[in-house]
Design a protein around this motif. Structure first.
Motif, PDB file in Angstrom:
ATOM      1  N   ALA A  66       5.591  -7.801   0.017  1.00 22.15           N
ATOM      2  CA  ALA A  66       4.425  -7.144  -0.582  1.00 22.15           C
ATOM      3  C   ALA A  66       3.509  -8.145  -1.268  1.00 22.15           C
ATOM      4  O   ALA A  66       2.409  -7.786  -1.701  1.00 22.15           O
TER       5      ALA A  66
ATOM      6  N   LYS B  58       0.738 -10.848  -1.755  1.00 23.76           N
ATOM      7  CA  LYS B  58      -0.474 -11.191  -1.021  1.00 23.76           C
ATOM      8  C   LYS B  58      -0.388 -12.611  -0.472  1.00 23.76           C
ATOM      9  O   LYS B  58       0.039 -13.535  -1.168  1.00 23.76           O
TER      10      LYS B  58
ATOM     11  N   ALA C 228      -7.049  -2.734   2.163  1.00 29.14           N
ATOM     12  CA  ALA C 228      -6.135  -3.502   1.311  1.00 29.14           C
ATOM     13  C   ALA C 228      -6.774  -3.722  -0.053  1.00 29.14           C
ATOM     14  O   ALA C 228      -7.988  -3.950  -0.151  1.00 29.14           O
TER      15      ALA C 228
ATOM     16  N   ALA D  29      -6.141  -5.194   6.110  1.00 26.53           N
ATOM     17  CA  ALA D  29      -4.906  -5.882   6.502  1.00 26.53           C
ATOM     18  C   ALA D  29      -4.649  -5.600   7.960  1.00 26.53           C
ATOM     19  O   ALA D  29      -4.942  -4.493   8.461  1.00 26.53           O
TER      20      ALA D  29
ATOM     21  N   GLU E 274       0.475  -5.867  10.507  1.00 26.78           N
ATOM     22  CA  GLU E 274       1.676  -6.281   9.786  1.00 26.78           C
ATOM     23  C   GLU E 274       1.389  -6.675   8.344  1.00 26.78           C
ATOM     24  O   GLU E 274       2.205  -7.305   7.681  1.00 26.78           O
ATOM     25  N   GLY E 275       0.217  -6.288   7.842  1.00 27.74           N
ATOM     26  CA  GLY E 275      -0.066  -6.447   6.423  1.00 27.74           C
ATOM     27  C   GLY E 275      -0.742  -7.729   6.000  1.00 27.74           C
ATOM     28  O   GLY E 275      -0.902  -7.965   4.802  1.00 27.74           O
TER      29      GLY E 275
ATOM     30  N   GLU F 118      -3.692  -9.817   4.995  1.00 24.30           N
ATOM     31  CA  GLU F 118      -5.030  -9.485   4.523  1.00 24.30           C
ATOM     32  C   GLU F 118      -6.099 -10.343   5.199  1.00 24.30           C
ATOM     33  O   GLU F 118      -5.872 -11.500   5.538  1.00 24.30           O
TER      34      GLU F 118
END
Length: 246
Positions: A66, A68, A98, A111, A114-115, A117
């Motif tokens: 989680a 960044k 995000a 994002a 897969e997250g 950013e």
């Protein structure tokens, strides 16, 4: 001697899917010459590309955290309408909004699936000729120190340096910028995104690695095992790799 940035390396559980996302996002093509997925301009795989920074999506078994990323991409737009269209298209491709503490800003933070950013920028004159990737942006504590290290490490030219920001770009003034922005947060985990650097033909990779260590780079173990590239970290701990010349 100096190294040239050639790729943005992204780790992913599903490298082909993330590669397809970025290919669609940038209007490029996803190629799979091996276990990784390379994303670059269409018309056939050219590596290293003489102008753009390609994206190399590497499969890994661990999901992201989680936390960044301290390295991200900024995407360029040419008008407010283009920015709105690109954001809508990216969301349809699987991007999600995000929050990274940006507050009320004229750019949009998203994002990838897969997250990881990234930002879709409002039109800016400085990025009119970069191509779809405006900049590779790196969070840091000391932009001036980053300017000294990366200015010596690469063949890119320092364009601007202040206490808050350092900006480099290729000597040919083409492709994206490399920007170091001062931020209050500190690095706690390895990034899912990093730069890959390549020696020029005829230059000795090990000599380049030794030069980088003398500039303040340190060796790191990312579980890479016995590979032809060398994993290093800059003086603030940002990972990068020095690839073997082909």
């Amino acid at each position: 001697m100096a190294l040239r940035p050639v790729m943005v390396n992204i780790k992913a559980l599903d490298a082909p899917a993330v590669g397809r996302f970025w290919a669609e996002a940038l209007g490029w093509t996803a190629y799979s010459p091996g276990v990784t997925t390379y994303v670059g301009p269409g018309g056939g795989l050219v590596w290293p590309d003489p102008v753009v920074l390609g994206i190399d999506v590497v499969p890994v078994p661990e999901p992201g955290t989680a936390t960044k990323n301290r390295v991200h991409l900024d995407l360029a737009t040419t008008s407010a309408a283009h920015q709105a269209e690109l954001v809508a298209r990216l969301r349809a491709l699987g991007a999600t909004p995000a929050q990274v503490g940006q507050g009320r800003v004229p750019w949009t933070v998203l994002a990838d699936p897969e997250g990881n950013e990234f930002c879709v920028l409002e039109p800016r004159e400085v990025y009119r000729d970069t191509g779809p990737i405006a900049a590779v942006v790196v969070d840091c504590a000391d932009p001036r120190a980053m300017a000294r290290f990366w200015g010596e490490a690469t063949d890119w030219t320092l364009r601007e340096v202040t206490d808050d920001q350092a900006v480099l770009r290729s000597a040919g003034n083409t492709g994206p910028y490399l920007e170091f922005l001062r931020t209050p947060d500190v690095k706690t985990v390895p990034d899912r995104v990093h730069l890959d650097l390549l020696p020029y033909p005829g230059d000795d990779k090990e000599a380049e690695v030794a030069r980088l260590r003398a500039l303040g780079a340190t060796d790191i173990d990312l579980g890479q095992g016995d590979v032809p590239w060398t994993c290093l970290a800059d003086p603030e701990g940002h990972e990068f790799c020095v690839l073997a010349p082909s």
